[in-house]
Enzyme design. Structure first.
Site: not given
Ligand code: BGC
Length: 765
Positions: A286
């Site tokens: 993530d």
């Molecule tokens: C979120 C993810 C997301 C990623 C990219 C993160 O903060 O937890 O779900 O896919 O950002 O945008």
């Protein structure tokens, strides 16, 4: 007989030829990747593991990257949250034409519930219990996103959640792992189709592995403390279902499991995911999660963090650039095995997506013109939004409304465009969507009904608190005083025969980093509703929310409540369809609505306690609260219709079943009302005596049926031992719980929701 053998033979031949085709494609892919990797430098290999952010949409600290130059040097494997086929084509051109090996880039995005055509937020989508509709929503999202350059979506989010305080409950399928698993499969099939070869499909990314929905106290980015027994029985199944459905990638969660951040957790990413579950795609972190191992204080430096993640089985680093920044050739050689494995997996994903055949296959601008927000997609989104809204209350059949008389539309959510799509609609184009007011005006065109409107209140009294819930262009603050706004609303309401109150959460009050401990109607709106109720006119509350909320006062004082969630780009028309009876509501809750926030964590899947409490009320020395019932205000699976459904007593084809046997549980459902309507018939079980403590009720089947007035249908559920199994507690602490079927008595229940079921006993011998 001969025919049957021939057809079985034919089927076997087709299967054999499919698998030999797959084998030969795999062999070709392996050859291709081998040859390519033989020409790559260590830096180029590490570059494939690097996923910086280059778009405007960020969910953490924005980073300035020298994207163009880095691409030329082969230092970027993928980019995310960029929008536009022409723009993406140009970036791809740099990768393909100006880097040494010309390896195409993977373009990802958070395509969570639709693209420009936006579908209801995932929590709402799950309330349709309509797997075909959910699959279709993902298929349309893929058709639009891939016409805009995107080939990889960070979806489905399959985190089961038992805590309405957590804002991201809006992004998942609710509280149940069985339903969540079916939704996970539908989403993966919808995005990926039968074959990623089709340029209108994109690669799915199952997230957030694992247990993100169980963050302590519902507080965002918090840790998870959960034992394996509960992890496997309550949370893990949807991830596995998505993997079994063929999801091409998995995103590691921010949170810990067993005290170790998921991103650097070898047990999770390798032992369980790859070795036990057989996952053969790639794992991405993530946002900045690799460097966050330092924040968790399990690593002291970025180098240590990156190495721990790599060794754990992580393949791609979102935003931290950990490996690329810290590894020189000598260190890379010392970690050759893991780097080669990760690089191979990323290249295989690109191969499967067809990027090596045609790096521009997702940048076809003519396709964009045909599919983006096209009438067919909008019609589907409207239909599906209509299936997701849940009618909670409809006293004296106030709904559906007649298209006559004077209708007052009041509330801060009545005339706001950007809030309708709901959280995480990255590609939304709100200017092209309607407000509720416009939706109702269109529905009433050509009729004698008169629609009046007043905003009535701000979202909440405190402007600063409101700003947090209306970020990213959803601002809706009205400069007038609360008194002025209320007076205007009461003036308007006085003239009306019926009041529609459009109230609740703004879209960013749920979603990422939107944990809340107050989940009741925001203060200013509550006060307005109290004043409106005093007028004694029929009120319909169209309630917006991205989470389960507490609706005690509303339930007591407002005769009709429609839980609209956030319905996506077509929310306004879908609401009008339901209010005026063009569509009969059929959504059923996939999270129960609590009576008090203090009940969380809270699920209908209450594990059977000692001192069990079947009444749910206070009783000394049994499990309860002294000041609130144990039960929810609205149970899991609940939802009303404009028609009524009668259930016959359920039957079991036999009251005993051998381990390898099968019985059928049936019920006949009759539409006893005046409207055609859909009902969701639900199958629950409860194992009477098991080695591990089991839930008092757990969903194990459902069927959504549509019946005309007077029509009856027999609904049958085939039950075998496997359907009744569970992850039994393991005696060996090193072993994960295993799916187990135990003999004994099982309660088989069928009903319209988790609280209203009929039961027969089945003995497994
Ligand atoms: C979120 C993810 C997301 C990623 C990219 C993160 O903060 O937890 O779900 O896919 O950002 O945008």
């Amino acid at each position: 007989m001969k025919l049957r053998i021939l057809s079985i033979l034919g089927f076997a031949i087709i299967l054999a030829s499919c698998s030999s085709r797959t084998d030969s494609r795999d062999a070709e892919m392996n050859r291709f990747v081998d040859e390519l990797m033989a020409r790559m430098t260590w830096e180029e290999k590490l570059g494939q593991l690097n996923l910086p952010v280059a778009g405007d949409i960020v969910t953490g600290e924005p980073r300035t990257t020298h994207v163009g130059e880095d691409i030329r040097q082969g230092k970027i494997g993928g980019l995310f949250n960029l929008k536009g086929a022409a723009y993406i084509r140009e970036i791809q051109r740099i990768a393909v034409e100006e880097s040494r090996l010309g390896i195409p880039i993977l373009f990802g995005m958070d395509v969570i519930h639709g693209y420009e055509t936006v579908f209801p937020i995932p929590l709402a989508l799950s309330c349709s219990w309509d797997m075909k509709a959910i699959e279709r929503s993902a298929e349309i999202a893929a058709a639009e996103a891939t016409a805009d350059g995107i080939c990889w979506t960070f979806s489905p989010m399959v985190d089961v959640c038992h805590d309405g305080r957590w804002g991201r409950i809006s992004e998942g399928a609710g509280e149940d792992p069985y339903l969540g698993s079916r939704v996970a499969e539908a989403m993966v099939h919808g995005y990926q189709g039968n074959d990623l070869d089709d340029p209108a499909t994109m690669m799915a990314c199952v997230k957030h592995f694992a247990l993100y929905g169980a963050v302590e106290a519902g507080r965002e980015y918090n840790n998870v403390y959960i034992d394996d027994y509960h992890a496997f029985n309550e949370y893990m199944q949807p991830y596995k279902a998505a993997v079994d459905a063929g999801a091409g990638s998995v995103m590691a969660a921010f949170n810990t499991m067993h005290g170790i951040p998921s991103t650097g957790n070898k047990w999770l990413l390798t032992d369980l995911l790859r070795e036990q579950w057989g996952f053969n795609g790639f794992v991405v972190s993530d946002y900045t999660a690799v460097e966050e191992l330092m924040d968790h204080r399990v690593c002291a430096t970025l180098e240590e963090s990156a190495l721990q993640c790599l060794q754990a089985g992580l393949d791609m680093d979102m935003v931290s650039c950990g490996l690329l920044q810290t590894m020189d050739e000598a260190k890379a050689k010392a970690n050759a095995k893991a780097i080669n494995a990760a690089c191979r997996r990323v290249l295989e994903a690109k191969y499967k997506l067809g990027l090596f055949d045609d790096p521009y296959r997702y940048c076809d601008t003519t396709r964009r013109a045909q599919v983006m927000l096209c009438p067919e997609h909008r019609a589907e989104a409207r239909r599906i939004a209509g299936e997701c809204m849940v009618l909670l209350k409809n006293e004296q059949n106030i709904l559906p409304l007649k298209k006559k008389g004077t209708i007052a539309l009041i509330g801060p959510l009545a005339n706001t465009r950007p809030n309708m799509s709901g959280t995480w609609a990255v590609a939304a184009v709100p200017d092209r969507y309607k407000t509720i007011k416009e939706g109702l005006e269109d529905a009433l065109k050509g009729t004698e009904a008169k629609l009046l409107y007043a905003k009535g209140s701000n979202l909440m009294y405190d402007a600063k608190a409101e700003a947090i819930g209306t970020m990213f262009g959803r601002e809706m603050r009205d400069p007038r005083s609360a008194e002025q706004m209320k007076a205007e609303a009461l003036r308007v309401a006085h003239q009306a025969d019926v009041i529609i109150a459009a109230m609740g959460e703004a879209s960013e009050m749920a979603g990422e980093c939107s944990s809340r401990v107050n989940i009741e109607m925001p203060d200013a709106q509550h006060d307005l509703l109290v004043e409106l109720a005093k007028l004694g006119k029929p009120i319909v509350l169209v309630h917006f929310a991205g989470r389960p909320t507490v609706l005690n006062w509303e339930t007591e004082h407002v005769p009709a409540i429609l839980e609209a969630w956030f319905g996506g780009s077509e929310t306004a028309d879908a609401v009008a369809d339901i209010l005026f009876g063009e569509v009969n509501p059929s959504g059923r809750l996939t999270v129960q609505l609590p009576r008090h926030v203090g009940q969380y964590p809270f699920s209908y899947r209450q594990m059977t306690t000692s001192r069990r409490n079947d009444e749910g009320e206070f009783n000394k020395f049994i499990t309860c609260y002294a000041d609130v019932s144990n039960w929810p205000l609205y149970p899991f699976g609940y939802g009303l219709s404009y028609t009524s459904f009668d259930y016959s007593p359920m039957t079991l084809s036999s009251s005993t079943m051998p381990m390898d046997g099968r019985v059928t549980a049936s019920v006949t459902v009759t539409n006893t009302g005046e409207y055609t309507g859909a009902e969701v018939v639900q199958l629950y079980i409860c194992d009477r005596v098991a080695k591990g403590v089991r839930p008092q009720k757990e969903l194990r089947g459902f069927e959504r049926i549509t019946l005309a007035p007077g029509e009856s249908k027999e609904v049958q559920f085939a039950i075998n031992a496997d359907l009744l199994g569970y992850y039994a507690p393991s005696v060996d602490a090193n072993l994960a719980p295993q799916w187990t079927i135990e003999p004994g008595e099982v309660e088989i229940m069928i009903g319209r929701n988790a609280r209203e079921t009929d039961m027969r006993l089945l003995t497994i011998e």
